[in-house]
Design a protein around this motif. Sequence first.
Motif, PDB file in Angstrom:
ATOM      1  N   LEU A  78       0.834  -1.204   0.000  1.00  0.00           N
ATOM      2  CA  LEU A  78       0.000   0.000   0.000  1.00  0.00           C
ATOM      3  C   LEU A  78       0.869   1.254   0.000  1.00  0.00           C
ATOM      4  CD1 LEU A  78      -2.735   1.419   0.136  1.00  0.00           C
ATOM      5  CD2 LEU A  78      -2.647   1.153   2.625  1.00  0.00           C
ATOM      6  N   VAL A  79       1.902   1.269   0.837  1.00  0.00           N
ATOM      7  CA  VAL A  79       2.819   2.416   0.862  1.00  0.00           C
ATOM      8  C   VAL A  79       3.485   2.565  -0.505  1.00  0.00           C
ATOM      9  CG1 VAL A  79       4.971   3.299   1.857  1.00  0.00           C
ATOM     10  CG2 VAL A  79       3.190   2.383   3.344  1.00  0.00           C
ATOM     11  N   GLY A  80       3.910   1.463  -1.102  1.00  0.00           N
ATOM     12  CA  GLY A  80       4.530   1.524  -2.433  1.00  0.00           C
ATOM     13  C   GLY A  80       3.591   2.113  -3.471  1.00  0.00           C
ATOM     14  N   ALA A  81       2.329   1.722  -3.418  1.00  0.00           N
ATOM     15  CA  ALA A  81       1.348   2.254  -4.368  1.00  0.00           C
ATOM     16  C   ALA A  81       1.125   3.749  -4.140  1.00  0.00           C
ATOM     17  CB  ALA A  81       0.030   1.490  -4.241  1.00  0.00           C
ATOM     18  N   ILE A  82       1.106   4.170  -2.889  1.00  0.00           N
ATOM     19  CA  ILE A  82       0.936   5.600  -2.578  1.00  0.00           C
ATOM     20  C   ILE A  82       2.143   6.396  -3.057  1.00  0.00           C
ATOM     21  CG2 ILE A  82       0.773   7.275  -0.687  1.00  0.00           C
ATOM     22  CD1 ILE A  82      -0.926   5.120   0.804  1.00  0.00           C
ATOM     23  N   VAL A  83       3.344   5.871  -2.850  1.00  0.00           N
ATOM     24  CA  VAL A  83       4.553   6.543  -3.323  1.00  0.00           C
ATOM     25  C   VAL A  83       4.528   6.645  -4.847  1.00  0.00           C
ATOM     26  CG1 VAL A  83       7.076   6.380  -3.508  1.00  0.00           C
ATOM     27  CG2 VAL A  83       5.949   5.945  -1.311  1.00  0.00           C
ATOM     28  N   ALA A  84       4.148   5.569  -5.518  1.00  0.00           N
ATOM     29  CA  ALA A  84       4.051   5.595  -6.984  1.00  0.00           C
ATOM     30  C   ALA A  84       3.044   6.650  -7.437  1.00  0.00           C
ATOM     31  CB  ALA A  84       3.664   4.216  -7.519  1.00  0.00           C
ATOM     32  N   ALA A  85       1.902   6.720  -6.761  1.00  0.00           N
ATOM     33  CA  ALA A  85       0.890   7.726  -7.100  1.00  0.00           C
ATOM     34  C   ALA A  85       1.437   9.140  -6.880  1.00  0.00           C
ATOM     35  CB  ALA A  85      -0.370   7.508  -6.267  1.00  0.00           C
ATOM     36  N   PHE A  86       2.202   9.328  -5.824  1.00  0.00           N
ATOM     37  CA  PHE A  86       2.827  10.624  -5.566  1.00  0.00           C
ATOM     38  C   PHE A  86       3.732  11.018  -6.729  1.00  0.00           C
ATOM     39  CE2 PHE A  86       6.510  13.011  -3.900  1.00  0.00           C
ATOM     40  CZ  PHE A  86       5.868  14.163  -3.470  1.00  0.00           C
ATOM     41  N   PHE A  87       4.534  10.079  -7.215  1.00  0.00           N
ATOM     42  CA  PHE A  87       5.416  10.373  -8.342  1.00  0.00           C
ATOM     43  C   PHE A  87       4.618  10.750  -9.594  1.00  0.00           C
ATOM     44  CE2 PHE A  87       8.803   7.504  -6.292  1.00  0.00           C
ATOM     45  CZ  PHE A  87       9.446   8.585  -5.718  1.00  0.00           C
ATOM     46  N   VAL A  88       3.451  10.163  -9.758  1.00  0.00           N
ATOM     47  CA  VAL A  88       2.589  10.524 -10.892  1.00  0.00           C
ATOM     48  C   VAL A  88       2.025  11.932 -10.689  1.00  0.00           C
ATOM     49  CG1 VAL A  88       0.420   9.977 -12.076  1.00  0.00           C
ATOM     50  CG2 VAL A  88       2.024   8.129 -11.485  1.00  0.00           C
ATOM     51  N   VAL A  89       1.595  12.236  -9.472  1.00  0.00           N
ATOM     52  CA  VAL A  89       0.989  13.538  -9.168  1.00  0.00           C
ATOM     53  C   VAL A  89       1.974  14.690  -9.370  1.00  0.00           C
ATOM     54  CG1 VAL A  89       0.056  14.930  -7.269  1.00  0.00           C
ATOM     55  CG2 VAL A  89      -0.791  12.625  -7.656  1.00  0.00           C
ATOM     56  N   ILE A  90       3.240  14.477  -9.048  1.00  0.00           N
ATOM     57  CA  ILE A  90       4.207  15.575  -9.182  1.00  0.00           C
ATOM     58  C   ILE A  90       4.791  15.692 -10.586  1.00  0.00           C
ATOM     59  CG2 ILE A  90       4.783  15.553  -6.731  1.00  0.00           C
ATOM     60  CD1 ILE A  90       7.449  14.167  -7.510  1.00  0.00           C
ATOM     61  N   PHE A  91       4.467  14.761 -11.462  1.00  0.00           N
ATOM     62  CA  PHE A  91       5.013  14.782 -12.817  1.00  0.00           C
ATOM     63  C   PHE A  91       4.687  16.068 -13.584  1.00  0.00           C
ATOM     64  CE2 PHE A  91       5.154  13.056 -17.285  1.00  0.00           C
ATOM     65  CZ  PHE A  91       6.530  12.914 -17.329  1.00  0.00           C
ATOM     66  N   PRO A  92       3.494  16.648 -13.438  1.00  0.00           N
ATOM     67  CA  PRO A  92       3.230  17.922 -14.129  1.00  0.00           C
ATOM     68  C   PRO A  92       4.228  19.019 -13.764  1.00  0.00           C
ATOM     69  CG  PRO A  92       1.170  16.968 -13.409  1.00  0.00           C
ATOM     70  CD  PRO A  92       2.275  16.130 -12.804  1.00  0.00           C
ATOM     71  N   GLY A  93       4.781  18.978 -12.565  1.00  0.00           N
ATOM     72  CA  GLY A  93       5.800  19.954 -12.185  1.00  0.00           C
ATOM     73  C   GLY A  93       7.060  19.794 -13.019  1.00  0.00           C
ATOM     74  N   ASN A  94       7.426  18.558 -13.293  1.00  0.00           N
ATOM     75  CA  ASN A  94       8.593  18.305 -14.144  1.00  0.00           C
ATOM     76  C   ASN A  94       8.324  18.749 -15.581  1.00  0.00           C
ATOM     77  OD1 ASN A  94       9.693  17.166 -11.867  1.00  0.00           O
ATOM     78  ND2 ASN A  94       9.339  15.070 -12.507  1.00  0.00           N
ATOM     79  N   ILE A  95       7.108  18.514 -16.042  1.00  0.00           N
ATOM     80  CA  ILE A  95       6.730  18.962 -17.391  1.00  0.00           C
ATOM     81  C   ILE A  95       6.735  20.484 -17.446  1.00  0.00           C
ATOM     82  CG2 ILE A  95       4.861  19.030 -19.090  1.00  0.00           C
ATOM     83  CD1 ILE A  95       4.093  16.191 -18.085  1.00  0.00           C
ATOM     84  N   ALA A  96       6.212  21.127 -16.399  1.00  0.00           N
ATOM     85  CA  ALA A  96       6.180  22.591 -16.355  1.00  0.00           C
ATOM     86  C   ALA A  96       7.583  23.169 -16.403  1.00  0.00           C
ATOM     87  CB  ALA A  96       5.453  23.074 -15.105  1.00  0.00           C
ATOM     88  N   GLN A  97       8.519  22.514 -15.730  1.00  0.00           N
ATOM     89  CA  GLN A  97       9.894  23.008 -15.750  1.00  0.00           C
ATOM     90  C   GLN A  97      10.431  23.006 -17.181  1.00  0.00           C
ATOM     91  OE1 GLN A  97      12.624  20.923 -13.171  1.00  0.00           O
ATOM     92  NE2 GLN A  97      14.261  22.382 -13.564  1.00  0.00           N
ATOM     93  N   LEU A  98      10.073  21.995 -17.958  1.00  0.00           N
ATOM     94  CA  LEU A  98      10.494  21.929 -19.363  1.00  0.00           C
ATOM     95  C   LEU A  98       9.760  22.971 -20.201  1.00  0.00           C
ATOM     96  CD1 LEU A  98      11.808  20.599 -21.886  1.00  0.00           C
ATOM     97  CD2 LEU A  98       9.887  18.997 -21.884  1.00  0.00           C
ATOM     98  N   VAL A  99       8.456  22.986 -20.127  1.00  0.00           N
ATOM     99  CA  VAL A  99       7.634  23.860 -20.969  1.00  0.00           C
ATOM    100  C   VAL A  99       7.865  25.342 -20.654  1.00  0.00           C
ATOM    101  CG1 VAL A  99       5.237  24.475 -21.540  1.00  0.00           C
ATOM    102  CG2 VAL A  99       5.889  22.080 -21.309  1.00  0.00           C
ATOM    103  N   GLU A 100       8.087  25.636 -19.379  1.00  0.00           N
ATOM    104  CA  GLU A 100       8.287  27.021 -18.964  1.00  0.00           C
ATOM    105  C   GLU A 100       9.772  27.416 -18.960  1.00  0.00           C
ATOM    106  OE1 GLU A 100       6.116  27.512 -15.276  1.00  0.00           O
ATOM    107  OE2 GLU A 100       4.250  26.828 -16.211  1.00  0.00           O
TER     108      GLU A 100
END
Length: 147
Positions: free
Chosen positions: A79-101
């Motif tokens: 369960l913790v692993g799945a939550i951590v994986a979901a967290f990495f998915v949730v923060i991915f737009p920030g990485n995309i924003a760093q590229l796009v911006e």
Amino acid sequence: MVIHGESSSRVRLAAQAFLGVMLMSAGTSHLTFARKDFRAQVPSWFPLDTDFVVLASGVVEITLGAALLSMWKQPRRALVGAIVAAFFVVIFPGNIAQLVEHRDAFGLDSDTKRAVRLVFQPALVAWALLATDAIGVWRSSRALTTS
């Protein structure tokens, strides 16, 4: 003699522990010396205060890292692993924003470097799921409920 399953289990445990330490370290850096760099990853369109997002995500990373370092029995570990994986998915737009911006941070001072970094985010998701055997536990529990 170590059987394959025991060896695989040890590798998973080590990978889980290392990911936990890395998350706690990253979370601590959010709150201290790397705060400015992390601000560059908050998308300009995000409706919350940038500094609040950096601080809150740091606290979340510390919490997730601590959970990875303290949950060793299934199914909580998965369960913790799945939550951590979901967290990495949730923060991915920030990485995309760093590229796009076109925001420089963490030595990512070109679009090529920022784009290459995006490739590693799915690897973090996989790491969290594999290290905690989240997929295997989910499959096993699903098999039990469907039989």
